[in-house]
Design a protein around this motif. Structure first.
Motif, PDB file in Angstrom:
ATOM      1  N   PHE A 196      33.761  23.187  34.195  1.00  0.00           N
ATOM      2  CA  PHE A 196      33.090  24.255  34.947  1.00  0.00           C
ATOM      3  C   PHE A 196      33.886  24.631  36.192  1.00  0.00           C
ATOM      4  CE2 PHE A 196      29.636  26.130  37.531  1.00  0.00           C
ATOM      5  CZ  PHE A 196      29.197  27.077  36.611  1.00  0.00           C
ATOM      6  N   ASP A 197      34.555  23.656  36.798  1.00  0.00           N
ATOM      7  CA  ASP A 197      35.380  23.959  37.969  1.00  0.00           C
ATOM      8  C   ASP A 197      36.540  24.891  37.597  1.00  0.00           C
ATOM      9  OD1 ASP A 197      33.820  22.477  39.656  1.00  0.00           O
ATOM     10  OD2 ASP A 197      35.079  20.683  39.578  1.00  0.00           O
ATOM     11  N   GLN A 198      37.160  24.632  36.451  1.00  0.00           N
ATOM     12  CA  GLN A 198      38.226  25.522  35.977  1.00  0.00           C
ATOM     13  C   GLN A 198      37.683  26.931  35.754  1.00  0.00           C
ATOM     14  OE1 GLN A 198      39.425  23.472  32.456  1.00  0.00           O
ATOM     15  NE2 GLN A 198      40.757  22.013  33.521  1.00  0.00           N
ATOM     16  N   PHE A 199      36.506  27.010  35.159  1.00  0.00           N
ATOM     17  CA  PHE A 199      35.871  28.294  34.896  1.00  0.00           C
ATOM     18  C   PHE A 199      35.591  29.041  36.198  1.00  0.00           C
ATOM     19  CE2 PHE A 199      31.976  30.807  34.008  1.00  0.00           C
ATOM     20  CZ  PHE A 199      32.506  31.677  33.076  1.00  0.00           C
ATOM     21  N   ARG A 200      35.032  28.340  37.189  1.00  0.00           N
ATOM     22  CA  ARG A 200      34.749  28.969  38.483  1.00  0.00           C
ATOM     23  C   ARG A 200      36.035  29.511  39.117  1.00  0.00           C
ATOM     24  NH1 ARG A 200      30.351  28.775  41.591  1.00  0.00           N
ATOM     25  NH2 ARG A 200      31.703  28.939  43.415  1.00  0.00           N
ATOM     26  N   ASP A 201      37.093  28.711  39.072  1.00  0.00           N
ATOM     27  CA  ASP A 201      38.346  29.148  39.673  1.00  0.00           C
ATOM     28  C   ASP A 201      38.901  30.376  38.962  1.00  0.00           C
ATOM     29  OD1 ASP A 201      38.331  27.217  41.619  1.00  0.00           O
ATOM     30  OD2 ASP A 201      39.590  25.809  40.509  1.00  0.00           O
ATOM     31  N   SER A 202      38.746  30.406  37.647  1.00  0.00           N
ATOM     32  CA  SER A 202      39.248  31.566  36.904  1.00  0.00           C
ATOM     33  C   SER A 202      38.452  32.821  37.249  1.00  0.00           C
ATOM     34  CB  SER A 202      39.203  31.303  35.400  1.00  0.00           C
ATOM     35  OG  SER A 202      37.879  31.308  34.917  1.00  0.00           O
ATOM     36  N   ILE A 203      37.131  32.677  37.445  1.00  0.00           N
ATOM     37  CA  ILE A 203      36.304  33.827  37.837  1.00  0.00           C
ATOM     38  C   ILE A 203      36.731  34.317  39.217  1.00  0.00           C
ATOM     39  CG2 ILE A 203      33.967  34.619  38.343  1.00  0.00           C
ATOM     40  CD1 ILE A 203      34.570  34.080  35.388  1.00  0.00           C
ATOM     41  N   ARG A 204      36.970  33.387  40.129  1.00  0.00           N
ATOM     42  CA  ARG A 204      37.417  33.770  41.473  1.00  0.00           C
ATOM     43  C   ARG A 204      38.743  34.537  41.395  1.00  0.00           C
ATOM     44  NH1 ARG A 204      35.929  31.844  46.321  1.00  0.00           N
ATOM     45  NH2 ARG A 204      34.873  30.080  45.352  1.00  0.00           N
ATOM     46  N   ASP A 205      39.662  34.034  40.568  1.00  0.00           N
ATOM     47  CA  ASP A 205      40.950  34.709  40.417  1.00  0.00           C
ATOM     48  C   ASP A 205      40.770  36.126  39.879  1.00  0.00           C
ATOM     49  OD1 ASP A 205      42.205  32.480  41.331  1.00  0.00           O
ATOM     50  OD2 ASP A 205      43.005  31.839  39.389  1.00  0.00           O
ATOM     51  N   GLU A 206      39.916  36.277  38.865  1.00  0.00           N
ATOM     52  CA  GLU A 206      39.706  37.604  38.274  1.00  0.00           C
ATOM     53  C   GLU A 206      39.084  38.557  39.287  1.00  0.00           C
ATOM     54  OE1 GLU A 206      40.725  38.780  35.411  1.00  0.00           O
ATOM     55  OE2 GLU A 206      41.642  36.869  34.885  1.00  0.00           O
ATOM     56  N   LEU A 207      38.158  38.084  40.101  1.00  0.00           N
ATOM     57  CA  LEU A 207      37.552  38.928  41.136  1.00  0.00           C
ATOM     58  C   LEU A 207      38.583  39.316  42.189  1.00  0.00           C
ATOM     59  CD1 LEU A 207      34.105  37.145  41.602  1.00  0.00           C
ATOM     60  CD2 LEU A 207      34.494  39.396  40.598  1.00  0.00           C
ATOM     61  N   LEU A 208      39.432  38.374  42.568  1.00  0.00           N
ATOM     62  CA  LEU A 208      40.487  38.681  43.536  1.00  0.00           C
ATOM     63  C   LEU A 208      41.425  39.761  43.002  1.00  0.00           C
ATOM     64  CD1 LEU A 208      41.423  35.099  44.788  1.00  0.00           C
ATOM     65  CD2 LEU A 208      40.568  36.966  46.225  1.00  0.00           C
ATOM     66  N   VAL A 209      41.841  39.625  41.742  1.00  0.00           N
ATOM     67  CA  VAL A 209      42.741  40.618  41.154  1.00  0.00           C
ATOM     68  C   VAL A 209      42.041  41.972  41.045  1.00  0.00           C
ATOM     69  CG1 VAL A 209      43.987  41.240  39.051  1.00  0.00           C
ATOM     70  CG2 VAL A 209      44.129  38.917  39.936  1.00  0.00           C
ATOM     71  N   GLN A 210      40.785  41.947  40.666  1.00  0.00           N
ATOM     72  CA  GLN A 210      40.028  43.198  40.561  1.00  0.00           C
ATOM     73  C   GLN A 210      39.987  43.922  41.910  1.00  0.00           C
ATOM     74  OE1 GLN A 210      35.679  43.088  40.227  1.00  0.00           O
ATOM     75  NE2 GLN A 210      35.885  44.272  38.340  1.00  0.00           N
ATOM     76  N   ARG A 211      39.759  43.179  42.978  1.00  0.00           N
ATOM     77  CA  ARG A 211      39.687  43.808  44.306  1.00  0.00           C
ATOM     78  C   ARG A 211      41.060  44.250  44.802  1.00  0.00           C
ATOM     79  NH1 ARG A 211      34.946  40.345  47.361  1.00  0.00           N
ATOM     80  NH2 ARG A 211      33.372  40.794  45.771  1.00  0.00           N
ATOM     81  N   LEU A 212      42.083  43.472  44.459  1.00  0.00           N
ATOM     82  CA  LEU A 212      43.439  43.902  44.798  1.00  0.00           C
ATOM     83  C   LEU A 212      43.742  45.238  44.137  1.00  0.00           C
ATOM     84  CD1 LEU A 212      46.241  43.242  46.067  1.00  0.00           C
ATOM     85  CD2 LEU A 212      46.822  42.158  43.874  1.00  0.00           C
ATOM     86  N   ARG A 213      43.370  45.375  42.879  1.00  0.00           N
ATOM     87  CA  ARG A 213      43.599  46.616  42.142  1.00  0.00           C
ATOM     88  C   ARG A 213      42.804  47.764  42.755  1.00  0.00           C
ATOM     89  NH1 ARG A 213      45.205  47.782  36.498  1.00  0.00           N
ATOM     90  NH2 ARG A 213      44.230  49.729  35.842  1.00  0.00           N
TER      91      ARG A 213
END
Length: 446
Positions: free
Chosen positions: A126-143
């Motif tokens: 679940f920790d890996q999953f949370r980190d991946s969601i955070r990464d995707e949100l960061l990339v989405q906002r960067l875009r």
């Protein structure tokens, strides 16, 4: 966001986040990316899950070394985007990650605990999953930030797009195969790329492989593992260099090799459909003004809220809303107009903002509330019924043109970021040269 939530489970498999947990001795570094690393366990997990997605269709996948290199490149790009987002002040709170996970669970008709159990059964913590969601949100906002600063659409472009839509009324489902060339490619690199794209085209012409399978096996595009699918596009979403070609193609047809800024491409017209024409559309619009206090690297959420609370107290005490907006609002598009946003549908600026505006009576002022942009105070100034059929058509045309421009600019941005990065592939298979992915002597037959 719905599409984002629907796809984010698959995106988890490509997360480049280095876990904070203790690394087992057998784990090693697969790729060094600037000051970060991608662990061999991350790469193996991502490759394994791609194989799981192709269960029963393993023959469509490229050889193991090529697949590993494709997945490694995706991880590299994701890590570079996350690093750039963090370096430029893009932040995602724990609460926002929790909301995203709850949304994903809801999309899958499950509770968060059920989602946690399913992830554990699939071998993902679940920790890996949370980190991946955070990464995707960061990339989405960067875009999103990139789009706001780098992409603009003129009225003349909208007029031309609407004229073209009325003339054809068609949308096109496209796919592509890319043989990438580096910037400043040498004549030898260009010749190798041309030979490869001609070989792929020959395979397709002889019917030895369908387009999607060839894209998975040979394309250098980030969407190679999706069969090169580009989705549905109107003419105004297709680069001008390709639009004339696509208009003359029949479904299933593939272009001759095309040389573009990123390399050689093959473009396939998968199918077409009627885009349809919008008629009169009467909607309820509101007019409102707002004051925005952004949360960024210089202002914490608590500091922004405190400032918004102070401004709200002044408004309740009789201060002029427009004057305070001109002095304090951090929304450059409305600040000079005293915060005036004009007429809009309540959901135009997102569900959080829309819910606050919808709950207000005309002339009422909201208490401070939080959105992704920061802390807002909103004053609703009017309501009307409006026929926005033509306005909607123009808005849709502006959005599709902006999307096409963003894709072009964003891909160029990614290429430049990748070219400037220090990337050292440590794993044996991932160091395979891309030229080895070319089909073997396809033009000569057996």
């Amino acid at each position: 966001m719905k599409k984002f939530f629907a796809c984010v489970l698959a995106a988890t498999l490509l997360s480049a986040t280095v876990q904070a947990q203790q690394v087992q001795p057998i784990d090693g570094i697969a790729v060094v990316v600037d000051e970060g690393v991608i662990l061999q366990s991350e790469l193996d997990r991502a490759v394994g899950n791609i194989r799981a997605q192709y269960a029963g269709r393993a023959a469509q996948l490229p050889p193991p070394d090529v697949l590993e290199r494709q997945v490694a490149e995706r991880l590299v790009l994701l890590k570079l985007q996350v690093a750039r987002a963090e370096a430029t002040g893009v932040r995602v709170s724990d609460q926002e990650v929790d909301q995203a996970i709850a949304g994903i669970a809801g999309q899958n008709r499950a509770s968060v605990e059920q989602l946690r159990a399913q992830l554990a059964a699939d071998g993902t913590s679940f920790d890996q999953f949370r980190d991946s969601i955070r990464d995707e949100l960061l990339v989405q906002r960067l875009r999103q930030r990139f789009a706001q600063t780098q992409v603009s659409v003129s009225d003349a472009e909208v007029d031309a797009a609407l004229e073209a839509q009325q003339a054809t009324g068609q949308q096109y489902h496209l796919a592509h195969i890319l043989v990438a060339l580096p910037e400043g490619a040498t004549p030898e690199q260009i010749a190798t790329g041309e030979e490869k794209i001609l070989g792929i085209k020959s395979l397709l012409d002889r019917g030895e492989m369908d387009f999607a399978a060839a894209a998975v096996r040979y394309s250098d595009s980030p969407n190679a593992l999706e069969g090169g699918d580009l989705g549905w596009r109107g003419e105004n979403e297709i680069p001008a260099a390709f639009a004339n070609l696509v208009r003359q193609m029949a479904p299933g047809q593939v272009t001759a090799p095309i040389r573009g800024p990123s390399g050689f491409q093959l473009l396939q017209l998968v199918e077409t459909r009627d885009a349809g024409q919008g008629g009169p559309s009467v909607v309820t619009q509101v007019r409102a003004s707002h004051i925005l206090i952004r949360v960024d690297e210089n202002t914490s959420a608590a500091e922004a809220k405190a400032q918004a609370d102070t401004l709200h107290a002044r408004i309740v005490g009789g201060a002029d809303f427009a004057a305070l907006a001109r002095e304090h609002s951090e929304d450059p598009s409305s600040q000079a107009a005293g915060g005036d946003l004009g007429w809009f549908t309540p959901d135009q600026f997102g569900p959080d903002f829309g819910a606050q505006v919808s709950a207000l009576a005309d002339s009422a002022v909201s208490t401070p509330f939080r959105t992704q942009a920061g802390w807002h105070i909103v004053q609703r100034t009017g309501t009307r019924e409006a026929d926005v059929g033509n306005e909607n058509q123009r808005a849709q045309a502006r959005e599709t043109i902006g999307r096409r421009k963003l894709e072009e600019e964003w891909n160029q941005f990614l290429r430049e970021m990748r070219g400037e990065a220090f990337v050292d592939f440590r794993t044996g298979n991932a160091t395979a040269d891309a030229a080895e992915t070319a089909p073997e002597a396809p033009a000569t037959g057996d």
